[in-house]
Write a protein that holds these residues in place. Sequence first.
Motif, PDB file in Angstrom:
ATOM      1  N   ALA A 100       0.836  -1.191   0.000  1.00  0.00           N
ATOM      2  CA  ALA A 100       0.000   0.000   0.000  1.00  0.00           C
ATOM      3  C   ALA A 100       0.870   1.238   0.000  1.00  0.00           C
ATOM      4  O   ALA A 100       2.077   1.182   0.258  1.00  0.00           O
ATOM      5  CB  ALA A 100      -0.922   0.010   1.223  1.00  0.00           C
ATOM      6  N   ASP A 101       0.245   2.352  -0.295  1.00  0.00           N
ATOM      7  CA  ASP A 101       0.869   3.661  -0.139  1.00  0.00           C
ATOM      8  C   ASP A 101       0.913   3.952   1.354  1.00  0.00           C
ATOM      9  O   ASP A 101      -0.114   4.133   2.008  1.00  0.00           O
ATOM     10  CB  ASP A 101       0.030   4.702  -0.892  1.00  0.00           C
ATOM     11  N   GLY A 102       2.115   3.996   1.906  1.00  0.00           N
ATOM     12  CA  GLY A 102       2.282   4.227   3.332  1.00  0.00           C
ATOM     13  C   GLY A 102       2.295   5.680   3.725  1.00  0.00           C
ATOM     14  O   GLY A 102       2.499   5.997   4.905  1.00  0.00           O
ATOM     15  N   VAL A 162      -2.185   3.168   6.550  1.00  0.00           N
ATOM     16  CA  VAL A 162      -1.834   3.335   5.143  1.00  0.00           C
ATOM     17  C   VAL A 162      -2.884   4.238   4.506  1.00  0.00           C
ATOM     18  O   VAL A 162      -3.963   4.451   5.056  1.00  0.00           O
ATOM     19  CB  VAL A 162      -1.756   1.986   4.399  1.00  0.00           C
ATOM     20  N   GLU A 163      -2.554   4.769   3.345  1.00  0.00           N
ATOM     21  CA  GLU A 163      -3.494   5.644   2.666  1.00  0.00           C
ATOM     22  C   GLU A 163      -4.769   4.868   2.303  1.00  0.00           C
ATOM     23  O   GLU A 163      -4.684   3.751   1.781  1.00  0.00           O
ATOM     24  CB  GLU A 163      -2.869   6.221   1.394  1.00  0.00           C
ATOM     25  N   PRO A 164      -5.939   5.430   2.588  1.00  0.00           N
ATOM     26  CA  PRO A 164      -7.196   4.722   2.295  1.00  0.00           C
ATOM     27  C   PRO A 164      -7.309   4.327   0.829  1.00  0.00           C
ATOM     28  O   PRO A 164      -6.898   5.062  -0.071  1.00  0.00           O
ATOM     29  CB  PRO A 164      -8.268   5.760   2.676  1.00  0.00           C
ATOM     30  N   ASN A 165      -7.821   3.135   0.616  1.00  0.00           N
ATOM     31  CA  ASN A 165      -8.088   2.603  -0.726  1.00  0.00           C
ATOM     32  C   ASN A 165      -6.833   2.401  -1.572  1.00  0.00           C
ATOM     33  O   ASN A 165      -6.921   2.318  -2.796  1.00  0.00           O
ATOM     34  CB  ASN A 165      -9.071   3.513  -1.478  1.00  0.00           C
ATOM     35  N   SER A 166      -5.673   2.341  -0.925  1.00  0.00           N
ATOM     36  CA  SER A 166      -4.437   2.155  -1.691  1.00  0.00           C
ATOM     37  C   SER A 166      -3.910   0.727  -1.618  1.00  0.00           C
ATOM     38  O   SER A 166      -2.961   0.387  -2.328  1.00  0.00           O
ATOM     39  CB  SER A 166      -3.352   3.117  -1.186  1.00  0.00           C
ATOM     40  N   GLN A 167      -4.499  -0.111  -0.789  1.00  0.00           N
ATOM     41  CA  GLN A 167      -3.963  -1.454  -0.605  1.00  0.00           C
ATOM     42  C   GLN A 167      -4.226  -2.351  -1.816  1.00  0.00           C
ATOM     43  O   GLN A 167      -5.316  -2.359  -2.383  1.00  0.00           O
ATOM     44  CB  GLN A 167      -4.555  -2.093   0.646  1.00  0.00           C
ATOM     45  N   VAL A 168      -3.196  -3.095  -2.175  1.00  0.00           N
ATOM     46  CA  VAL A 168      -3.287  -4.069  -3.260  1.00  0.00           C
ATOM     47  C   VAL A 168      -2.843  -5.415  -2.706  1.00  0.00           C
ATOM     48  O   VAL A 168      -1.778  -5.524  -2.093  1.00  0.00           O
ATOM     49  CB  VAL A 168      -2.393  -3.672  -4.453  1.00  0.00           C
ATOM     50  N   ALA A 213      -6.185  -4.156   7.001  1.00  0.00           N
ATOM     51  CA  ALA A 213      -6.628  -2.942   7.697  1.00  0.00           C
ATOM     52  C   ALA A 213      -5.853  -1.733   7.197  1.00  0.00           C
ATOM     53  O   ALA A 213      -4.630  -1.773   7.071  1.00  0.00           O
ATOM     54  CB  ALA A 213      -6.441  -3.094   9.200  1.00  0.00           C
ATOM     55  N   SER A 214      -6.546  -0.640   6.922  1.00  0.00           N
ATOM     56  CA  SER A 214      -5.865   0.588   6.513  1.00  0.00           C
ATOM     57  C   SER A 214      -5.554   1.488   7.700  1.00  0.00           C
ATOM     58  O   SER A 214      -4.703   2.373   7.602  1.00  0.00           O
ATOM     59  CB  SER A 214      -6.713   1.363   5.495  1.00  0.00           C
ATOM     60  N   ASP A 215      -6.207   1.283   8.842  1.00  0.00           N
ATOM     61  CA  ASP A 215      -5.956   2.100  10.026  1.00  0.00           C
ATOM     62  C   ASP A 215      -4.890   1.446  10.903  1.00  0.00           C
ATOM     63  O   ASP A 215      -4.423   0.340  10.628  1.00  0.00           O
ATOM     64  CB  ASP A 215      -7.250   2.310  10.819  1.00  0.00           C
TER      65      ASP A 215
END
Length: 388
Positions: A78-80, A88-94, A164-166
């Motif tokens: 993800a975009d950290g 991590v930045e929301p909606n950036s996880q792959v 998790a993004s948070d």
Amino acid sequence: MMNQYASATVVSAACNYIMERPDKFTHTYRTYVKLREHGKLELRFWHSNAIDSTWDTGLVARGGALGGQWRIEAAYVADGGTAPDGSVEPNSQVRVTFDGGSGARSVAPGEKFWSDPVKLDLPEGHLLAFTWTISTDAGGKTVPYNTEQMLVTAYDAPGVRADASDAEGFSLSENLLVMPALIASAKPVRQRLVFLGDSITQGVRTRRDGYEYWAARIADGLGSDYAAWNLGSGWARAYDAAAEGAWLSKVKLGQVPGTGTQIVLALGVNDIDIGARTSEQLLADLNTIITVLRQNDPSAEIILFTVPPFNFSEEREQIWRYVNEQIRSASLPGVDRVFDMAALLSQPAPLEHRLCREFMSSADDPHPNGAAGKVVADAFLAWYLGER
């Protein structure tokens, strides 16, 4: 595979320890690393389930020992963002997949494997966040990792938190770097360099997230069209590599036959210190490493560093002096060039065996600090680029 991919970061994920717990567990690890390029990236992750180098006296972790049985439940990149705060930045996880699309993977002792390609758009100045959840079915020795001082920021959390993004549930990790062995990017490169060394190559005692150690500064100075894979490992010694186990196999992976991969060898401190090797033993181990790597790829170029000063005394000082005399005299067959790191960091004669005080990481710790990293990198770049 390495013809198409090259190391994308100078952070070393060499394994010098292993998880040993009484019961099975499920745990998540999130690590932030600075990549050497940004924008639209295609990445792959390679892992080796074994211990690279010996920790301390080897009671828990010895170089070449295999990891245990464990399982990747899920992994994401993800975009950290610009600050490693656990999120991590929301909606950036792959999602990272394996073996043609599987989101999970069982890992056998000693197994080596690649992930599938994953694409990510990483803005300039942002960190890459790699998160994975690992589980075991039983206690005992399982997952190899790096236990030295943290050079990057990482977090860990109990349970399944890979998606998790948070930052909820994550705690700051200490002495716990749980990462794939290699973050590789699909890109053409002008030159490949592999740095094989101990904690001084790894960068131990420099600032967390500072990238001040000499290997990182050299990579910065060369630019991103030079691929740099840092295999520095705390407590490592030359005989770990000479045994031709997991650690040296990583160097071989980094060699792309026929391309003149350059291998920088910076070993010897721990052999003289806790390894208690004689000068003859240390020189023989260096010769073995050089010979094996030459046989693996005759086009490789071997750059050998002198052993840096580490405030040795008595017999260890004499071993240090003799080994460096042999290295400087270019008497080791198969070495293409010698770089005298020791001369840059040593006090004036007759105290050459002692590190300059301004380069000490603390009053009683001779690990070179970030200032020493700059001195070594600046001199290496001038020497390296001037010779090309």
